[in-house]
Write a protein that holds these residues in place. Structure first.
Motif, PDB file in Angstrom:
ATOM      1  N   SER A  81      77.616  33.778  36.224  1.00 44.23           N
ATOM      2  CA  SER A  81      77.079  35.125  36.217  1.00 44.23           C
ATOM      3  C   SER A  81      78.021  36.071  36.926  1.00 44.23           C
ATOM      4  CB  SER A  81      75.721  35.146  36.919  1.00 44.23           C
ATOM      5  OG  SER A  81      75.223  36.456  36.983  1.00 44.23           O
TER       6      SER A  81
ATOM      7  N   ARG B  82      86.448  30.487  29.179  1.00 45.33           N
ATOM      8  CA  ARG B  82      87.013  29.922  27.953  1.00 45.33           C
ATOM      9  C   ARG B  82      88.135  28.933  28.238  1.00 45.33           C
ATOM     10  NH1 ARG B  82      88.382  34.825  24.078  1.00 45.33           N
ATOM     11  NH2 ARG B  82      89.810  35.258  25.804  1.00 45.33           N
TER      12      ARG B  82
ATOM     13  N   CYS C 179      78.582  43.339  35.427  1.00 46.55           N
ATOM     14  CA  CYS C 179      79.449  44.112  34.528  1.00 46.55           C
ATOM     15  C   CYS C 179      78.769  45.437  34.228  1.00 46.55           C
ATOM     16  CB  CYS C 179      79.686  43.333  33.232  1.00 46.55           C
ATOM     17  SG  CYS C 179      80.581  44.265  31.982  1.00 46.55           S
TER      18      CYS C 179
ATOM     19  N   ASP D 210      89.005  34.458  33.797  1.00 49.02           N
ATOM     20  CA  ASP D 210      88.599  34.569  32.398  1.00 49.02           C
ATOM     21  C   ASP D 210      87.456  35.555  32.185  1.00 49.02           C
ATOM     22  OD1 ASP D 210      89.453  33.906  29.924  1.00 49.02           O
ATOM     23  OD2 ASP D 210      88.358  32.033  29.757  1.00 49.02           O
ATOM     24  N   SER D 211      87.280  36.475  33.112  1.00 53.82           N
ATOM     25  CA  SER D 211      86.260  37.507  32.916  1.00 53.82           C
ATOM     26  C   SER D 211      86.533  38.270  31.623  1.00 53.82           C
ATOM     27  CB  SER D 211      86.274  38.484  34.094  1.00 53.82           C
ATOM     28  OG  SER D 211      85.455  39.604  33.815  1.00 53.82           O
ATOM     29  N   PRO D 212      85.489  38.578  30.856  1.00 54.42           N
ATOM     30  CA  PRO D 212      85.700  39.350  29.636  1.00 54.42           C
ATOM     31  C   PRO D 212      85.947  40.826  29.912  1.00 54.42           C
ATOM     32  CG  PRO D 212      83.375  38.918  29.937  1.00 54.42           C
ATOM     33  CD  PRO D 212      84.083  38.156  31.017  1.00 54.42           C
ATOM     34  N   THR D 213      85.818  41.244  31.156  1.00 54.57           N
ATOM     35  CA  THR D 213      86.034  42.644  31.497  1.00 54.57           C
ATOM     36  C   THR D 213      87.300  42.786  32.333  1.00 54.57           C
ATOM     37  OG1 THR D 213      84.682  42.454  33.494  1.00 54.57           O
ATOM     38  CG2 THR D 213      83.563  43.110  31.473  1.00 54.57           C
TER      39      THR D 213
ATOM     40  N   LEU E 260      75.849  39.915  33.343  1.00 50.59           N
ATOM     41  CA  LEU E 260      76.486  39.424  32.131  1.00 50.59           C
ATOM     42  C   LEU E 260      76.756  37.930  32.266  1.00 50.59           C
ATOM     43  CD1 LEU E 260      77.934  39.974  29.405  1.00 50.59           C
ATOM     44  CD2 LEU E 260      80.006  40.430  30.726  1.00 50.59           C
ATOM     45  N   GLN E 261      76.256  37.145  31.341  1.00 48.09           N
ATOM     46  CA  GLN E 261      76.535  35.718  31.310  1.00 48.09           C
ATOM     47  C   GLN E 261      77.687  35.464  30.337  1.00 48.09           C
ATOM     48  OE1 GLN E 261      74.825  33.625  33.283  1.00 48.09           O
ATOM     49  NE2 GLN E 261      73.524  35.278  34.046  1.00 48.09           N
ATOM     50  N   TYR E 262      78.711  34.744  30.799  1.00 50.89           N
ATOM     51  CA  TYR E 262      79.818  34.470  29.892  1.00 50.89           C
ATOM     52  C   TYR E 262      80.428  33.117  30.225  1.00 50.89           C
ATOM     53  CZ  TYR E 262      82.985  35.809  33.703  1.00 50.89           C
ATOM     54  OH  TYR E 262      83.645  35.889  34.895  1.00 50.89           O
ATOM     55  N   PRO E 263      80.972  32.453  29.229  1.00 50.09           N
ATOM     56  CA  PRO E 263      81.631  31.172  29.488  1.00 50.09           C
ATOM     57  C   PRO E 263      83.063  31.396  29.947  1.00 50.09           C
ATOM     58  CG  PRO E 263      81.672  31.645  27.157  1.00 50.09           C
ATOM     59  CD  PRO E 263      80.906  32.776  27.803  1.00 50.09           C
TER      60      PRO E 263
ATOM     61  N   ASN F  89      85.292  28.670  37.868  1.00 50.22           N
ATOM     62  CA  ASN F  89      84.470  29.873  37.826  1.00 50.22           C
ATOM     63  C   ASN F  89      84.667  30.746  39.056  1.00 50.22           C
ATOM     64  OD1 ASN F  89      83.503  28.776  35.517  1.00 50.22           O
ATOM     65  ND2 ASN F  89      81.486  28.238  36.283  1.00 50.22           N
TER      66      ASN F  89
END
Length: 470
Positions: A2, A458, A5, A129-132, A453-456, A464
């Motif tokens: 978690s 990758r 974001c 690896d955060s998507p943001t 925001l929940q994200y894997p 994490n």
């Protein structure tokens, strides 16, 4: 995993950019190209350096979680920091300089954009690896200074996103050599520009500070005949700390050793400027991105640490030297904050911040030069996620939340007479509390809602979060 974001609501209250970053860059591309071409010609290069009084080189040195009282020039009697103390003796030392957020990524976003972190959508620590990351429409100091003819380098810790689109090369920096996030996040990946060139497991990180300094000196050498901006980011003294064995001192903590190592390496940077005869043409700033993390770190008695909006978490050292321009040995008591640096640097470079978005800072040059003062246009607000935690207006500071937990009773302090925030004055000044609470409510109305925001992750090699224990 978690992470917080920001949902970046696109309305003018949050400083919505109406000019795309690429359009800003196109507008100045011609001037930048001419400047770069002229800097390659010997005669033009000499002329360029002759204008140094108006366009100094800019060397920003940022420590990672250095506390307010960790340096000799800020009262520390235990740690030896002769180089940094000498920097203060030959320049200005701020006593009330603040970072704009209580944790790393938002703090860095504020400095590089001149804007409150929530305006950029970076409101908490970014993880591997955060998507943001830093958005493409934000104009960084790298962008703005490069547009004014500067060679730009980001060296050391970045922590504004580790995917390619968020790396420094895509955000105004000609050169990048460093790590994408904190030392407590794995794996430890070393980048040159957009490429991973090494993984540094275990003791392989011990000499990373020296390598950062080597690259900074090389960049100075390459660009000595044109103005340059080096955004230099230490990974120290953020834990875990892993130093070369020769840097360890018997009977001393590894934290104290790390600060003395920073001092030594700062000496290498300053010596390089002297050797290249660039010291008179270079504004050097030494500071920290946050208050201390873990049990070490001397706040000089200030309350709080990292993630706290009490003074110990947000008040940090700042020293600035520009020989002949900043009075030697001066002490600046005027409150200042990290998003003031953007307008200060851009103006010194001969530019202006774009007019299409909200900027939260003010030009500090009047107090740096000793030739004037600044009148604050607006108070300082510290925001965690989408809520104000504290506000400072004049000497008054009001706390309304501790991190993401609202306080049952707001706490009012006069931080000029009580910087340790030990004597709340709520009952004596209910009118001040009421006025500041109203200002906080109005300010919060313009902060976008933050969603979890929940994200894997990758990349299976990336951890994490959490402190590295190997």
């Amino acid at each position: 995993m978690s992470a917080a974001c920001a949902l970046r609501q696109r309305f003018q209250q949050t400083g919505k950019p109406t000019m795309k970053r690429r359009n800003f860059l196109k507008q100045v591309a011609g001037a930048t190209a001419l400047s770069a071409m002229s800097a390659t010609a010997t005669g033009a290069a000499r002329e360029e350096r002759g204008r140094a009084a108006a366009t100094p080189n800019l060397l920003w040195i940022w420590c990672d979680n250095l506390a307010y009282g960790d340096l000799g020039c800020y009262g520390n009697k235990r740690i030896n920091t002769p180089v940094i103390d000498g920097l203060a003796e030959s320049g200005a030392r701020f006593t009330q300089y603040y970072i704009a957020h209580t944790v790393c990524s938002p703090s860095r976003a504020a400095l590089l954009t001149g804007r409150q972190p929530f305006r950029t959508g970076i409101v908490d620590v970014l993880r591997p690896d955060s998507p943001t990351g830093i958005p493409s429409d934000e104009i960084t100091l790298g962008d703005a200074l490069r547009a004014n003819g500067y060679a730009t380098a980001a060296i050391g810790k970045w922590h504004l996103g580790d995917r390619t689109e968020y790396l420094p090369a895509q955000h105004g920096f000609d050169f990048y050599f460093g790590l994408p996030y904190s030392m407590d996040m794995l794996p430890t990946l070393l980048y040159r520009n957009n490429d991973i060139i090494e993984e540094l497991p275990g003791d392989a990180v011990q000499n990373i500070t020296e390598r950062f300094v080597d690259e900074a000196i090389s960049f100075m050498e390459t660009n000595r005949d044109r103005p340059f901006f080096i955004y230099f980011n230490h990974t120290l003294p953020h834990p875990p700390i892993n130093l070369p064995p020769e840097r360890r001192s018997p009977g001393q903590t590894v934290y104290d050793d790390a600060i003395e190592h920073i001092d030594d390496q700062t000496g290498r940077l300053l010596a390089a400027l002297d050797r290249m005869e660039l010291a008179e043409e270079t504004l050097v700033v030494f500071t920290s991105d946050n208050g201390p993390m873990g049990k070490y770190g001397d706040t000089a008695g200030l309350r709080g640490r990292i993630r706290d909006s009490y003074e110990g978490g947000i008040r940090v050292p700042l020293i600035a030297r520009w020989p002949g321009k900043i009075p030697a040995g001066s002490v600046v008591d005027t409150p200042a904050i990290s998003y003031d640096i953007f307008p200060t640097f851009v103006k010194l470079a001969g530019g202006k911040p774009p007019a299409d978005r909200i900027y939260d800072g003010q030009d500090l040059w009047p107090v740096l030069s000793g030739k004037g003062d600044i009148k604050r246009d607006k108070p300082f607000f510290w925001v965690y996620l989408d809520k104000v935690t504290a506000m400072r207006k004049g000497n008054w500071k009001l706390h309304v939340s501790h991190r993401d937990s609202p306080l049952e009773i707001p706490e009012l302090y006069d931080v000029k007479s009580d910087p340790y925030e030990a004597r709340p004055l709520n009952e004596r000044h209910p009118d001040i509390v009421k006025e500041m609470l109203e200002a906080i409510r109005n300010y919060e109305a313009g902060i976008p809602k933050v969603w979890s925001l929940q994200y894997p992750v990758r990349d299976p090699n990336k951890r994490n979060s959490g402190v590295r224990r190997e």
